[in-house]
Motif scaffolding. Structure first.
Motif, mmCIF file in Angstrom:
data_model
loop_
_atom_site.group_PDB
_atom_site.id
_atom_site.type_symbol
_atom_site.label_atom_id
_atom_site.label_comp_id
_atom_site.label_asym_id
_atom_site.label_seq_id
_atom_site.Cartn_x
_atom_site.Cartn_y
_atom_site.Cartn_z
ATOM 1 N N ALA A 30 -11.723 -11.058 12.619
ATOM 2 C CA ALA A 30 -11.692 -10.060 11.542
ATOM 3 C C ALA A 30 -10.332 -9.971 10.876
ATOM 4 O O ALA A 30 -10.228 -9.520 9.753
ATOM 5 N N GLY A 31 -9.284 -10.399 11.545
ATOM 6 C CA GLY A 31 -7.946 -10.251 11.003
ATOM 7 C C GLY A 31 -7.595 -11.241 9.917
ATOM 8 O O GLY A 31 -6.579 -11.105 9.255
ATOM 9 N N VAL A 32 -8.411 -12.252 9.709
ATOM 10 C CA VAL A 32 -8.105 -13.274 8.729
ATOM 11 C C VAL A 32 -8.207 -12.691 7.321
ATOM 12 O O VAL A 32 -9.228 -12.165 6.929
ATOM 13 N N GLY A 33 -7.117 -12.742 6.567
ATOM 14 C CA GLY A 33 -7.112 -12.274 5.189
ATOM 15 C C GLY A 33 -7.077 -10.768 5.030
ATOM 16 O O GLY A 33 -7.133 -10.275 3.923
ATOM 17 N N GLU A 34 -6.971 -10.033 6.101
ATOM 18 C CA GLU A 34 -6.980 -8.569 6.030
ATOM 19 C C GLU A 34 -5.534 -8.065 6.061
ATOM 20 O O GLU A 34 -4.899 -8.082 7.099
ATOM 21 N N ASN A 35 -5.014 -7.664 4.912
ATOM 22 C CA ASN A 35 -3.638 -7.190 4.876
ATOM 23 C C ASN A 35 -3.434 -6.006 3.941
ATOM 24 O O ASN A 35 -2.317 -5.715 3.556
ATOM 25 N N TYR A 36 -4.511 -5.355 3.544
ATOM 26 C CA TYR A 36 -4.402 -4.205 2.648
ATOM 27 C C TYR A 36 -5.144 -3.031 3.249
ATOM 28 O O TYR A 36 -6.279 -3.188 3.705
ATOM 29 N N PRO A 37 -4.568 -1.892 3.279
ATOM 30 C CA PRO A 37 -3.191 -1.559 2.927
ATOM 31 C C PRO A 37 -2.245 -1.905 4.079
ATOM 32 O O PRO A 37 -2.669 -1.970 5.232
ATOM 33 N N PRO A 38 -0.977 -2.115 3.764
ATOM 34 C CA PRO A 38 -0.016 -2.408 4.830
ATOM 35 C C PRO A 38 0.143 -1.198 5.754
ATOM 36 O O PRO A 38 -0.029 -0.057 5.333
ATOM 37 N N PHE A 39 0.451 -1.472 7.017
ATOM 38 C CA PHE A 39 0.564 -0.386 7.992
ATOM 39 C C PHE A 39 1.624 -0.704 9.031
ATOM 40 O O PHE A 39 2.033 -1.857 9.203
ATOM 41 N N ASP A 40 2.056 0.324 9.734
ATOM 42 C CA ASP A 40 2.964 0.208 10.874
ATOM 43 C C ASP A 40 2.320 0.881 12.070
ATOM 44 O O ASP A 40 1.668 1.922 11.922
ATOM 45 N N GLU A 52 0.952 4.411 10.554
ATOM 46 C CA GLU A 52 1.359 4.773 9.198
ATOM 47 C C GLU A 52 0.814 3.726 8.234
ATOM 48 O O GLU A 52 1.040 2.537 8.423
ATOM 49 N N LEU A 53 0.080 4.187 7.226
ATOM 50 C CA LEU A 53 -0.491 3.309 6.202
ATOM 51 C C LEU A 53 0.055 3.685 4.837
ATOM 52 O O LEU A 53 0.170 4.870 4.522
ATOM 53 N N VAL A 54 0.352 2.680 4.047
ATOM 54 C CA VAL A 54 0.796 2.911 2.674
ATOM 55 C C VAL A 54 -0.450 3.028 1.806
ATOM 56 O O VAL A 54 -1.192 2.065 1.645
ATOM 57 N N ILE A 74 -10.228 4.029 9.104
ATOM 58 C CA ILE A 74 -9.571 4.650 7.959
ATOM 59 C C ILE A 74 -10.104 3.947 6.719
ATOM 60 O O ILE A 74 -10.010 2.728 6.602
ATOM 61 N N SER A 75 -10.686 4.727 5.813
ATOM 62 C CA SER A 75 -11.239 4.119 4.603
ATOM 63 C C SER A 75 -10.784 4.911 3.387
ATOM 64 O O SER A 75 -10.555 6.112 3.459
ATOM 65 N N GLY A 76 -10.657 4.204 2.297
ATOM 66 C CA GLY A 76 -10.259 4.813 1.041
ATOM 67 C C GLY A 76 -11.134 4.314 -0.090
ATOM 68 O O GLY A 76 -11.388 3.119 -0.187
ATOM 69 N N ARG A 77 -11.600 5.230 -0.905
ATOM 70 C CA ARG A 77 -12.447 4.895 -2.057
ATOM 71 C C ARG A 77 -11.835 5.547 -3.292
ATOM 72 O O ARG A 77 -11.770 6.763 -3.389
ATOM 73 N N LYS A 78 -11.389 4.737 -4.206
ATOM 74 C CA LYS A 78 -10.767 5.224 -5.436
ATOM 75 C C LYS A 78 -11.778 5.134 -6.562
ATOM 76 O O LYS A 78 -12.344 4.070 -6.809
ATOM 77 N N GLY A 90 -0.805 -3.235 -11.852
ATOM 78 C CA GLY A 90 -0.130 -3.820 -10.694
ATOM 79 C C GLY A 90 -0.238 -2.984 -9.435
ATOM 80 O O GLY A 90 0.046 -3.466 -8.344
ATOM 81 N N ILE A 91 -0.643 -1.723 -9.562
ATOM 82 C CA ILE A 91 -0.809 -0.861 -8.400
ATOM 83 C C ILE A 91 -2.206 -1.095 -7.839
ATOM 84 O O ILE A 91 -3.200 -0.844 -8.520
ATOM 85 N N ALA A 92 -2.248 -1.583 -6.612
ATOM 86 C CA ALA A 92 -3.539 -1.904 -5.990
ATOM 87 C C ALA A 92 -4.247 -0.614 -5.605
ATOM 88 O O ALA A 92 -3.790 0.117 -4.744
ATOM 89 N N LEU A 93 -5.335 -0.342 -6.265
ATOM 90 C CA LEU A 93 -6.117 0.853 -5.968
ATOM 91 C C LEU A 93 -7.530 0.483 -5.535
ATOM 92 O O LEU A 93 -8.463 1.259 -5.703
ATOM 93 N N ARG A 94 -7.665 -0.698 -4.964
ATOM 94 C CA ARG A 94 -8.990 -1.119 -4.514
ATOM 95 C C ARG A 94 -9.383 -0.352 -3.252
ATOM 96 O O ARG A 94 -8.529 0.133 -2.505
ATOM 97 N N SER A 95 -10.655 -0.266 -3.026
ATOM 98 C CA SER A 95 -11.153 0.405 -1.828
ATOM 99 C C SER A 95 -10.732 -0.396 -0.601
ATOM 100 O O SER A 95 -10.557 -1.614 -0.665
ATOM 101 N N PHE A 96 -10.580 0.300 0.502
ATOM 102 C CA PHE A 96 -10.164 -0.380 1.725
ATOM 103 C C PHE A 96 -10.846 0.253 2.931
ATOM 104 O O PHE A 96 -11.371 1.354 2.871
ATOM 105 N N GLU A 97 -10.804 -0.506 4.016
ATOM 106 C CA GLU A 97 -11.296 -0.025 5.296
ATOM 107 C C GLU A 97 -10.487 -0.711 6.383
ATOM 108 O O GLU A 97 -10.452 -1.934 6.450
ATOM 109 N N ARG A 98 -9.821 0.074 7.201
ATOM 110 C CA ARG A 98 -9.012 -0.441 8.305
ATOM 111 C C ARG A 98 -9.583 0.083 9.601
ATOM 112 O O ARG A 98 -9.877 1.265 9.737
#
Length: 158
Positions: A30-40, A52-54, A74-78, A90-98
């Motif tokens: 599952a980790g292949v290509g998954e890098n959004y959003p960045p996190f610590d 922490e997620l940006v 953690i999911s985000g829907r814009k 340039g600001i990535a506002l795509r939906s995400f799921e971590r």
């Protein structure tokens, strides 16, 4: 580039670790290509952790944090904002799921969104029944000696 690892030799000799091996195999694929959003991931103490997620550009009502069966989701829907005519976006506002796999007894204690940084606090709360406890050694006769003495009394003629 990630390479797959064959866990079958470990599966044959480890009893009860199926869930661990399944998690390792699924996280590797599952980790292949998954890098959004960045996190610590931060260790904040012996039993305290922080994720922490940006999530710049997302509001509180557009982000959902769920903890269920050892998985932190953690999911985000814009929503699209009508009436904006972008020349460059340039600001990535795509939906995400971590997804984060949580160890046993890890609980989410809080989440906060401030200045585009989503902070999720975690703590390991081991139940009292699972903590090691000291057993005092008493000066009583061992149990097996008491059983043998009782058997001798029962076999003696009265």
């Amino acid at each position: 580039m990630r390479q797959s690892f064959d866990f079958s030799p470990f599966r044959r000799s480890a009893v009860g670790f199926d869930r661990l091996f399944d998690m390792l195999e699924s996280s590797a694929s599952a980790g292949v290509g998954e890098n959004y959003p960045p996190f610590d991931l931060i260790k904040a103490g012996d039993d305290r952790y922080r994720v922490e997620l940006v999530v710049a550009g997302f509001r509180r009502d557009e982000i959902e944090v769920t903890s269920h069966q050892n998985v932190l989701l953690i999911s985000g829907r814009k929503a699209e904002e009508p009436g904006r005519d972008y020349i460059h976006r340039g600001i990535a506002l795509r939906s995400f799921e971590r997804r984060f796999a949580l160890a046993d007894h890890i609980q989410v204690t809080g989440a906060d969104l401030h200045d585009g940084l989503l902070t999720i606090d975690l703590v390991r709360e081991v139940p009292e029944a699972m903590k090691p406890r000291r057993i005092e050694i008493g000066g009583t006769v061992p149990r097996h000696d008491r059983i043998e003495a009782r058997e001798q009394r029962q076999t003696e003629p009265a």
